[in-house]
Design a protein around this motif. Structure first.
Motif, short mmCIF file in Angstrom:
data_model
loop_
_atom_site.label_atom_id
_atom_site.label_comp_id
_atom_site.label_asym_id
_atom_site.label_seq_id
_atom_site.Cartn_x
_atom_site.Cartn_y
_atom_site.Cartn_z
N GLY A 14 0.81 -1.21 0.00
CA GLY A 14 0.00 0.00 0.00
C GLY A 14 0.84 1.26 0.00
O GLY A 14 0.55 2.21 -0.74
N VAL A 15 1.90 1.28 0.80
CA VAL A 15 2.78 2.45 0.83
C VAL A 15 3.51 2.59 -0.50
O VAL A 15 3.66 3.70 -1.03
N TYR A 16 3.94 1.48 -1.08
CA TYR A 16 4.62 1.53 -2.38
C TYR A 16 3.69 2.09 -3.45
O TYR A 16 4.09 2.93 -4.26
N GLY A 31 -6.57 1.23 -0.88
CA GLY A 31 -7.35 0.00 -0.67
C GLY A 31 -6.56 -1.06 0.07
O GLY A 31 -7.09 -1.73 0.97
N LEU A 32 -5.29 -1.23 -0.30
CA LEU A 32 -4.46 -2.21 0.42
C LEU A 32 -4.24 -1.81 1.87
O LEU A 32 -4.25 -2.66 2.77
N LEU A 33 -4.04 -0.52 2.11
CA LEU A 33 -3.88 -0.07 3.50
C LEU A 33 -5.16 -0.28 4.31
O LEU A 33 -5.09 -0.60 5.50
N SER A 34 -6.30 -0.12 3.67
CA SER A 34 -7.55 -0.34 4.41
C SER A 34 -7.74 -1.82 4.72
O SER A 34 -8.25 -2.17 5.79
N HIS A 35 -7.32 -2.70 3.81
CA HIS A 35 -7.38 -4.13 4.11
C HIS A 35 -6.46 -4.49 5.28
O HIS A 35 -6.81 -5.31 6.13
N ALA A 75 -15.93 -0.48 8.16
CA ALA A 75 -14.76 0.01 7.43
C ALA A 75 -14.77 -0.45 5.98
O ALA A 75 -14.34 0.29 5.09
N ILE A 76 -15.26 -1.65 5.72
CA ILE A 76 -15.34 -2.14 4.35
C ILE A 76 -16.30 -1.28 3.53
O ILE A 76 -16.00 -0.90 2.39
#
Length: 110
Positions: A14-16, A31-35, A75-76
């Motif tokens: 997510g950071v990348y 989206g990846l950070l939220s997962h 959160a989803i």
């Protein structure tokens, strides 16, 4: 250990993706950070040693905690709405990279 590694991989990816120039990649990074945040919330419920809440076999002390599950579900839904909004904004503003500076009437010649 597997859940911690999964959270680490999701945060790293997510950071990348957030550091990329493309708006769509940044949206996927969020989206990846939220997962990853959802996995962190689920680990707070300690599902490994708790039982299912609706069976008559377990007592109320060993039943799974429904509060982290409700947080993750909320959160989803919020993440889905924010992702759709950000993708729509990236489609609308796809030509805002300013390939050519606007004509202001000024000249840089002395």
């Amino acid at each position: 250990m597997v859940l911690i590694a999964t959270i680490f991989v999701l945060v790293t990816g997510g950071v990348y993706l957030l550091l990329q120039r493309s708006m769509v990649r940044a949206v996927f990074g969020i989206g990846l950070l939220s997962h990853a945040a959802n996995f962190v919330l689920l680990t707070s419920g300690v599902p490994g040693w708790r039982d299912e809440p609706l069976t008559n076999v377990s007592s109320t002390y060993t039943a799974a905690d429904p509060l982290p599950q409700a947080f993750v579900l909320t959160a989803i839904v919020i993440t889905l709405a924010a992702t759709i909004l950000m993708l729509a904004m990236s489609v609308i503003g796809h030509n805002d990279d300013m390939y050519r500076h606007p004509d202001t009437g000024e000249s840089h010649e002395a």
